[in-house]
Scaffold this motif. Structure first.
Motif, PDB file in Angstrom:
ATOM      1  N   HIS A 208      27.344  -8.002  99.090  1.00 48.99           N
ATOM      2  CA  HIS A 208      27.826  -7.466 100.356  1.00 48.99           C
ATOM      3  C   HIS A 208      28.657  -8.528 101.074  1.00 48.99           C
ATOM      4  CE1 HIS A 208      24.096  -5.470  99.493  1.00 48.99           C
ATOM      5  NE2 HIS A 208      23.401  -5.808 100.550  1.00 48.99           N
TER       6      HIS A 208
ATOM      7  N   GLU B  37      17.699   0.358 111.784  1.00 49.42           N
ATOM      8  CA  GLU B  37      18.277  -0.951 111.495  1.00 49.42           C
ATOM      9  C   GLU B  37      17.211  -2.056 111.651  1.00 49.42           C
ATOM     10  OE1 GLU B  37      20.899  -1.886 109.914  1.00 49.42           O
ATOM     11  OE2 GLU B  37      20.505  -3.992 110.348  1.00 49.42           O
ATOM     12  N   TRP B  38      16.213  -2.014 110.790  1.00 52.95           N
ATOM     13  CA  TRP B  38      15.183  -3.042 110.701  1.00 52.95           C
ATOM     14  C   TRP B  38      14.632  -3.420 112.082  1.00 52.95           C
ATOM     15  CZ3 TRP B  38      13.908  -2.220 106.033  1.00 52.95           C
ATOM     16  CH2 TRP B  38      14.857  -1.952 105.068  1.00 52.95           C
TER      17      TRP B  38
ATOM     18  N   GLU C  38      27.953  -3.566  99.904  1.00 56.69           N
ATOM     19  CA  GLU C  38      27.931  -3.169 101.323  1.00 56.69           C
ATOM     20  C   GLU C  38      29.046  -3.870 102.072  1.00 56.69           C
ATOM     21  OE1 GLU C  38      24.274  -3.798 103.545  1.00 56.69           O
ATOM     22  OE2 GLU C  38      23.082  -3.003 101.889  1.00 56.69           O
TER      23      GLU C  38
ATOM     24  N   ARG D  67      18.060 -10.984 113.848  1.00 52.97           N
ATOM     25  CA  ARG D  67      19.396 -11.343 113.395  1.00 52.97           C
ATOM     26  C   ARG D  67      20.377 -11.368 114.557  1.00 52.97           C
ATOM     27  NH1 ARG D  67      20.831  -8.271 107.988  1.00 52.97           N
ATOM     28  NH2 ARG D  67      19.773  -6.467 108.868  1.00 52.97           N
TER      29      ARG D  67
ATOM     30  N   TYR E 255      25.471   1.920 112.222  1.00 58.28           N
ATOM     31  CA  TYR E 255      26.439   1.496 111.198  1.00 58.28           C
ATOM     32  C   TYR E 255      27.029   2.681 110.431  1.00 58.28           C
ATOM     33  CZ  TYR E 255      25.454  -3.548 111.410  1.00 58.28           C
ATOM     34  OH  TYR E 255      25.365  -4.858 111.800  1.00 58.28           O
TER      35      TYR E 255
ATOM     36  N   HIS F 190      14.701  -2.480  98.258  1.00 55.26           N
ATOM     37  CA  HIS F 190      15.449  -2.837  99.475  1.00 55.26           C
ATOM     38  C   HIS F 190      14.417  -3.098 100.581  1.00 55.26           C
ATOM     39  CE1 HIS F 190      19.564  -2.212 101.607  1.00 55.26           C
ATOM     40  NE2 HIS F 190      18.758  -2.772 102.485  1.00 55.26           N
ATOM     41  N   TRP F 191      13.559  -4.080 100.326  1.00 54.95           N
ATOM     42  CA  TRP F 191      12.719  -4.718 101.344  1.00 54.95           C
ATOM     43  C   TRP F 191      11.373  -4.072 101.636  1.00 54.95           C
ATOM     44  CZ3 TRP F 191      16.848  -6.017 105.695  1.00 54.95           C
ATOM     45  CH2 TRP F 191      17.866  -6.790 105.131  1.00 54.95           C
TER      46      TRP F 191
ATOM     47  N   TYR G   2      29.756  -9.055 105.190  1.00 54.54           N
ATOM     48  CA  TYR G   2      29.809  -8.625 106.590  1.00 54.54           C
ATOM     49  C   TYR G   2      30.618  -9.592 107.450  1.00 54.54           C
ATOM     50  CZ  TYR G   2      26.524  -4.808 105.921  1.00 54.54           C
ATOM     51  OH  TYR G   2      25.951  -3.630 105.521  1.00 54.54           O
TER      52      TYR G   2
ATOM     53  N   GLN H  16      15.210   2.829 105.516  1.00 54.82           N
ATOM     54  CA  GLN H  16      16.116   3.052 106.638  1.00 54.82           C
ATOM     55  C   GLN H  16      16.472   4.525 106.841  1.00 54.82           C
ATOM     56  OE1 GLN H  16      18.834  -0.349 105.304  1.00 54.82           O
ATOM     57  NE2 GLN H  16      18.980  -0.494 107.520  1.00 54.82           N
TER      58      GLN H  16
ATOM     59  N   TRP I  77      28.748   0.569 104.279  1.00 57.21           N
ATOM     60  CA  TRP I  77      27.453   0.712 104.921  1.00 57.21           C
ATOM     61  C   TRP I  77      27.703   1.312 106.289  1.00 57.21           C
ATOM     62  CZ3 TRP I  77      22.506   0.267 103.293  1.00 57.21           C
ATOM     63  CH2 TRP I  77      21.534   0.416 104.286  1.00 57.21           C
TER      64      TRP I  77
ATOM     65  N   ASN J 129      17.997  -5.853  96.856  1.00 56.79           N
ATOM     66  CA  ASN J 129      18.970  -5.966  97.929  1.00 56.79           C
ATOM     67  C   ASN J 129      18.721  -7.254  98.710  1.00 56.79           C
ATOM     68  OD1 ASN J 129      21.014  -4.714  99.896  1.00 56.79           O
ATOM     69  ND2 ASN J 129      19.361  -5.362 101.249  1.00 56.79           N
ATOM     70  N   MET J 130      19.745  -8.077  98.833  1.00 54.54           N
ATOM     71  CA  MET J 130      19.707  -9.284  99.662  1.00 54.54           C
ATOM     72  C   MET J 130      18.383 -10.041  99.529  1.00 54.54           C
ATOM     73  SD  MET J 130      21.553  -7.882 103.106  1.00 54.54           S
ATOM     74  CE  MET J 130      22.023  -9.465 103.782  1.00 54.54           C
TER      75      MET J 130
HETATM   76  C1  FCB Z   1      22.481  -5.478 105.427  1.00 52.08           C
HETATM   77  C2  FCB Z   1      21.287  -4.725 104.862  1.00 52.08           C
HETATM   78  C3  FCB Z   1      21.276  -3.275 105.269  1.00 52.08           C
HETATM   79  C4  FCB Z   1      21.676  -3.096 106.709  1.00 52.08           C
HETATM   80  C5  FCB Z   1      22.986  -3.773 106.979  1.00 52.08           C
HETATM   81  C6  FCB Z   1      23.511  -3.581 108.383  1.00 52.08           C
HETATM   82  O1  FCB Z   1      22.145  -6.779 105.586  1.00 52.08           O
HETATM   83  O2  FCB Z   1      21.286  -4.767 103.456  1.00 52.08           O
HETATM   84  O3  FCB Z   1      19.994  -2.782 104.999  1.00 52.08           O
HETATM   85  O4  FCB Z   1      20.681  -3.585 107.527  1.00 52.08           O
HETATM   86  O5  FCB Z   1      22.856  -5.136 106.725  1.00 52.08           O
END
Ligand code: FCB
Length: 511
Positions: free
Chosen positions: A335, A470-471, A416, A3, A479, A164-165, A337, A63, A463, A208-209
């Protein structure tokens, strides 16, 4: 490409973006000398929130939990991925992370101290069903049961995101989300959770997402299982659309008190120019990235994300799926961002050399996706966080108002919102992360403006409660509103967390 790379590439060209005033009209322009996209102090000081507003924080199982192979937990796709050399920055894994599996009481004490009213966490499927199907691991249920009890005792609403993934690896081995059978397995899992926890947890979000894990995992391969095929993404996303609705029904059948909503990732899309083509491209982005799992639930049909008809065959769509996908979500969580600038990628040779063609990102050197034909940039008109995302508080207002308008004024939760800054404790042991405080303050002021203009928003989740994994960026991004020293698991509430705690107590931003 992860990302962060996407963002970096996008920034190279984004500065020149022209924001057209159409679907998403740019709101009040900043006064002279003001940082673009920022909010005047007068707007912050007068921001008001409804009585009973739910101030919250969010996290996700992989996470924060750690304890990756304890108490009968099975292997997940993120365990496998992070254990594979080269997949995560610095070779980081979630094996221990913040160790919240063992330390949840300490973390709930922080939430309580900060006057929080809602904690959004997620469950690890492989803790409950180690191979994704079949018998239930009671020790997994016991963990979430203790977590829910401790939250309730602290006066905090448990908001459970079911997925959540992190998919049980055994299901990934059976084809993962592109395998339509996974929708049924997932609904069974959701029903198990609601049956065992539904007497205490009443707020459920299935995914989630969903766009992110289907696209990143199967479309471009930067998340597990690392597949890169647009067809696989389409199939995975269709299974998730079926799964969302099947889970809705399974949860409601198991728990009469359940309310089921969502935790979608959304970004308001502003057309690059005022041309009809760019405006249509921004609308396709909105449909693909923001509405792809919402419109299917509410209306049983895919939103107009494609140039032409949806590629039903590639999706694995069967007649009658429109009825299966349709469920009346009780509330909408999403969410925010950052925003996107979108233009039409059709017919042009696209002299721009960065940003991305297609749905959002493309595999390295990849071609345009033939279905959406959009070109997406993350702009840099406003300042950037240390993850390279543009800070654009006005996007919060625009997005909330747009969803409110388009979906008939639903109950909205911000699931988020947050920012990455790498501030560390100073000599006195404080973490003076003023940029994070400013970020939340301005986004909250814009949320309050949307509420004043009629949006029915009942919750906001920062968040994140604690710095965490962070993935694919591992521990290189922070964060949290609480600093975690990963060498000894010591937590220090950052200045932003202390400020947010005062806001939650006062129910306004002038603290
Ligand atoms: C979002 C995700 C979360 C985290 C934040 C920074 O996209 O849902 O798990 O990674 O971003």
């Amino acid at each position: 490409m992860n990302r962060r790379d996407f963002v970096r590439d996008s920034l190279l060209t984004a500065g020149s973006a022209f924001l057209a005033h159409c679907n998403l009209a740019a709101t009040a322009s900043p006064s002279r000398g003001q940082v673009p996209g920022s909010i005047a102090p007068s707007e912050i000081n007068t921001a008001r929130f409804p009585e009973g507003f739910l101030w919250g924080m969010a996290s996700a199982a992989y996470q924060v939990e750690g304890a990756w192979a304890e108490d009968g937990k099975g292997e997940s796709n993120w365990d496998r991925f992070s254990h594979t050399v080269g997949k995560v920055k610095g070779g980081a894994t979630g094996d221990v992370s913040c160790d919240q599996y063992h330390r949840f009481n300490e973390d709930i004490a922080i939430l309580k101290r900060l006057n929080q009213k809602s904690y959004r966490f997620s469950t690890s499927w492989a803790r409950i069903q180690p191979t994704g199907t079949g018998s239930v691991n009671q020790r997994g249920i016991d963990h979430y049961s203790r977590l829910a009890d401790a939250l309730l005792e602290a006066g905090i609403r448990p908001f459970c995101t079911i997925y959540h993934w992190d998919l049980p690896q055994a299901l990934e081995d059976r084809g993962g989300w592109p395998n339509r059978d996974v929708a049924g397995y997932y609904a069974d899992f959701a029903g198990i959770l609601a049956k065992h926890l539904g007497d205490r947890i009443t707020t459920w979000a299935p995914f989630n997402m969903p766009w992110t894990f289907t696209y990143y995992g199967y479309g471009i391969g930067v998340f597990p299982p690392g597949r890169a095929s647009f067809d696989q993404f389409l199939k995975a996303a269709h299974t998730v659309n079926l799964a969302q609705a099947e889970a809705f029904r399974a949860i409601k059948a198991a728990s009469s008190r359940a309310t089921v909503g969502s935790a979608y990732g959304m970004a308001p899309a502003y057309p690059k120019t005022n041309s009809e083509a760019d405006r249509a491209a921004a609308a396709r982005y909105h449909a693909m990235n923001n509405l792809y799992f919402l419109n299917t639930a509410i209306y049983g049909e895919y939103p107009k994300a494609f140039v032409g008809e949806p590629p039903y065959e590639a999706m694995g769509y069967k007649s009658g799926d429109e009825k299966i996908m349709r469920v009346p979500l009780d509330w909408l969580g999403f969410h925010y961002y950052t925003r996107r600038i979108v233009s039409d990628a059709r017919g042009s040779s696209q002299s721009v050399t960065s940003g991305h063609f297609g749905t959002e990102t493309e595999a390295e050197g990849g071609s345009r996706d033939p279905f959406t034909q959009i070109h997406v940039e993350v702009p840099a008109e406003g300042p950037l966080t240390e993850a390279g995302l543009e800070i654009w508080p006005r996007g919060m207002y625009d997005l909330v108002m747009q969803i409110s308008r388009e979906y008939n004024h639903p109950i909205i939760e911000i699931s988020e919102n947050g920012c990455c800054y790498l501030d560390t404790p100073d000599d006195s042991g404080r973490v003076p992360d003023n940029r994070r405080t400013a970020f939340h303050r301005e986004h909250l002021a814009e949320l309050a403006r949307a509420i004043a203009d009629g949006a029915n928003v009942r919750a906001y989740h920062a968040w994140s409660l604690v710095d965490n994994f962070e993935w694919s960026d591992g521990y290189s991004q922070r964060y949290g509103l609480t600093y975690v020293d990963f060498r000894n698991q010591r937590r220090t509430v950052k200045d932003s967390g202390l400020w947010y705690g005062r806001v939650a107590a006062a129910n306004h931003l002038n603290v």
